[in-house]
Enzyme design. Structure first.
Site, PDB file in Angstrom:
ATOM      1  N   ARG A 109      -2.837  18.834 -17.559  1.00  0.00           N
ATOM      2  CA  ARG A 109      -2.040  17.858 -16.836  1.00  0.00           C
ATOM      3  C   ARG A 109      -2.298  18.064 -15.352  1.00  0.00           C
ATOM      4  O   ARG A 109      -2.863  17.225 -14.686  1.00  0.00           O
ATOM      5  CB  ARG A 109      -0.565  18.092 -17.192  1.00  0.00           C
ATOM      6  CG  ARG A 109       0.284  16.894 -17.265  1.00  0.00           C
ATOM      7  CD  ARG A 109       1.666  17.214 -17.805  1.00  0.00           C
ATOM      8  NE  ARG A 109       2.287  18.390 -17.210  1.00  0.00           N
ATOM      9  CZ  ARG A 109       3.547  18.754 -17.396  1.00  0.00           C
ATOM     10  NH1 ARG A 109       4.332  18.029 -18.171  1.00  0.00           N
ATOM     11  NH2 ARG A 109       4.031  19.823 -16.823  1.00  0.00           N
ATOM     12  N   LYS A 114      14.724  19.591 -10.859  1.00  0.00           N
ATOM     13  CA  LYS A 114      14.064  18.279 -10.749  1.00  0.00           C
ATOM     14  C   LYS A 114      14.906  17.230 -11.483  1.00  0.00           C
ATOM     15  O   LYS A 114      15.804  17.576 -12.256  1.00  0.00           O
ATOM     16  CB  LYS A 114      12.661  18.361 -11.341  1.00  0.00           C
ATOM     17  CG  LYS A 114      12.621  18.682 -12.824  1.00  0.00           C
ATOM     18  CD  LYS A 114      11.206  19.018 -13.292  1.00  0.00           C
ATOM     19  CE  LYS A 114      11.179  19.366 -14.766  1.00  0.00           C
ATOM     20  NZ  LYS A 114       9.892  19.931 -15.173  1.00  0.00           N
ATOM     21  N   TYR A 155      24.676  -5.894 -33.568  1.00  0.00           N
ATOM     22  CA  TYR A 155      23.436  -6.684 -33.533  1.00  0.00           C
ATOM     23  C   TYR A 155      22.533  -6.350 -34.720  1.00  0.00           C
ATOM     24  O   TYR A 155      22.384  -5.180 -35.085  1.00  0.00           O
ATOM     25  CB  TYR A 155      22.668  -6.392 -32.247  1.00  0.00           C
ATOM     26  CG  TYR A 155      23.288  -6.996 -31.011  1.00  0.00           C
ATOM     27  CD1 TYR A 155      23.381  -8.381 -30.860  1.00  0.00           C
ATOM     28  CD2 TYR A 155      23.762  -6.177 -29.996  1.00  0.00           C
ATOM     29  CE1 TYR A 155      23.944  -8.924 -29.708  1.00  0.00           C
ATOM     30  CE2 TYR A 155      24.322  -6.714 -28.851  1.00  0.00           C
ATOM     31  CZ  TYR A 155      24.411  -8.094 -28.715  1.00  0.00           C
ATOM     32  OH  TYR A 155      24.954  -8.627 -27.578  1.00  0.00           O
TER      33      TYR A 155
HETATM   34  C1  LIG Z   1      10.207  21.215 -15.817  1.00  0.00           C
HETATM   35  C2  LIG Z   1       9.427  22.446 -15.575  1.00  0.00           C
HETATM   36  C3  LIG Z   1       9.948  23.701 -15.933  1.00  0.00           C
HETATM   37  C4  LIG Z   1      11.269  23.876 -16.672  1.00  0.00           C
HETATM   38  O1  LIG Z   1      11.065  23.622 -18.045  1.00  0.00           O
HETATM   39  P1  LIG Z   1      12.264  23.787 -19.098  1.00  0.00           P
HETATM   40  O2  LIG Z   1      11.618  23.545 -20.402  1.00  0.00           O
HETATM   41  O3  LIG Z   1      13.263  22.731 -18.762  1.00  0.00           O
HETATM   42  O4  LIG Z   1      12.800  25.154 -18.930  1.00  0.00           O
HETATM   43  C5  LIG Z   1       9.215  24.823 -15.598  1.00  0.00           C
HETATM   44  N1  LIG Z   1       8.016  24.712 -14.969  1.00  0.00           N
HETATM   45  C6  LIG Z   1       7.486  23.527 -14.646  1.00  0.00           C
HETATM   46  C7  LIG Z   1       6.156  23.466 -13.973  1.00  0.00           C
HETATM   47  C8  LIG Z   1       8.161  22.352 -14.943  1.00  0.00           C
HETATM   48  O5  LIG Z   1       7.621  21.170 -14.631  1.00  0.00           O
END
Ligand SMILES: *Cc1c(COP(=O)(O)O)cnc(C)c1O
Length: 354
Positions: A129, A34, A251
């Site tokens: 969630r 993702k 800055y």
């Molecule tokens: C992003 C995600 C993962 C991977 O998590 P990591 O901590 O990056 O290994 C696994 N399962 C779901 C549902 C996720 O959204």
């Protein structure tokens, strides 16, 4: 010559990290790609991870892109479909979908075609969630088993604290209780659970961050886990100067020199994805040597301490994170996690790969 910043993607490191997952578990591996493969480039990352048993992402169009690039593995949509209109696309490209809500079920019921959708049914085991509650779950499972549009079902949940105390015990126990004796494939573990909670590996694991060479734990380095950094963000010094005691940098004049010192300006700023919250003292490599940032990060530049680097000059190589400079350390200095830095690599940064 153009602006010297560049992100380099080490595909061999990506393959190494997949082998680390394989050594940790006999389960099938759903590589999480993702967010443009955590900022690494979806197609090139998937290519390097071609040995994975499946790919997980969010956007159906990205799933279609993987199919069109020739990937035959299951491709899982981690949030499922966002409207009824997406269902024909899922069927056409054989995209596997999470189902996490009654709304998604209603859209499925209203979908006229009967066909073989692969579904990952999600239990909310405590993250609150996505997912069906423990009360709803058994009935939904029965409904999907006899649903005309569903070919097969995998049961899943997601852990909130696999990387820290108190761990996964309560969520894992609830998932076991609700899914026991169903003889359906199951999936629970993200990177942290893959590395620390082997009892929760089940049939499919879902590694993300560890594939990209970063540690899911605050107390253990990626190197100690056998992981290699995949993305190295590099640039160069574009200016070098000596300042006097009392001079300020950048800055807000947040850093003021206590004594005369030599400083450099790096062509990298927050518009490249470097965190503006990284305070003075964030570690950084110049000519392969560890030094620190000074003052506020600007949009296109940041300043570094060259006091111990008398040979540094315009053109000296800088590593912001990656090889030799763990992204986890930079993230900690910025009060965030590596995930955010990697995903936030800006589109304006040219990417090379090997
Ligand atoms: C992003 C995600 C993962 C991977 O998590 P990591 O901590 O990056 O290994 C696994 N399962 C779901 C549902 C996720 O959204």
């Amino acid at each position: 010559m153009s602006r010297p910043i560049q992100a380099h993607i080490d595909l061999a490191a990506l393959r190494n990290n997949l082998r680390v997952v394989r050594r940790a578990t006999p389960a099938r591996v759903m590589a999480v790609v993702k967010a443009n493969a955590y900022g690494h480039g979806l197609l090139q990352a998937a290519e390097a991870l071609n040995d994975a048993d499946g790919f997980a992402l969010l956007d159906a169009r990205d799933g279609v892109a993987l199919r069109e690039a020739g990937f035959r593995q299951p491709i899982l949509l981690l949030e499922g479909y966002f409207s009824r209109d997406e269902l024909p696309l899922l069927a056409e490209y054989e995209l596997t979908t999470v189902i996490h809500s009654q709304q998604q079920l209603a859209w499925l019921d209203a979908y006229p075609r009967s066909n073989g959708l692969s579904v990952w049914l999600k239990l909310n085991s405590g993250m609150n969630r996505l997912g069906f509650s423990a009360q709803e779950f058994p009935a939904v499972m029965e409904r999907l088993k006899s649903h005309r549009a569903v070919r097969d079902i995998t049961l899943m949940t997601h852990f909130a604290q696999a990387d820290e105390a108190p761990g996964v015990t309560a969520q894992h126990a609830l998932f076991e209780q609700i899914t026991a004796n169903r003889r359906l494939p199951r999936s629970l573990s993200n990177s942290a659970a893959i590395l620390r909670h082997p009892a929760a590996h089940a049939d499919w694991v879902r590694p993300g961050i560890m594939l990209y060479g970063s540690s899911p734990f605050a107390d253990t380095s990626a190197q100690a886990l056998g992981l290699q950094p995949v993305m190295t963000l590099r640039s160069e010094l574009i200016s070098v100067r000596d300042i006097r005691a009392g001079d300020a940098i950048g800055y807000g004049a947040t850093f003021r020199a206590e004594r005369a010192m030599r400083i450099g300006t790096v062509a990298c700023g927050y518009a490249d994805g470097y965190p503006r919250h990284a305070a003075s003292g964030t570690p950084i490599l110049v000519d392969g040597q560890r030094t620190r940032t000074l003052g506020r990060v600007s949009m296109d530049m940041l300043s570094v301490d060259l006091s111990a680097l008398p040979d540094a000059r315009i053109g000296s190589r800088v590593v912001l994170w990656g090889e030799g400079m763990p992204v986890d350390e930079v993230a900690r200095a910025a009060g965030t996690i590596s995930y955010e830095l990697l995903c936030a690599l800006a589109p304006r940064v040219p990417v090379s790969q090997a």
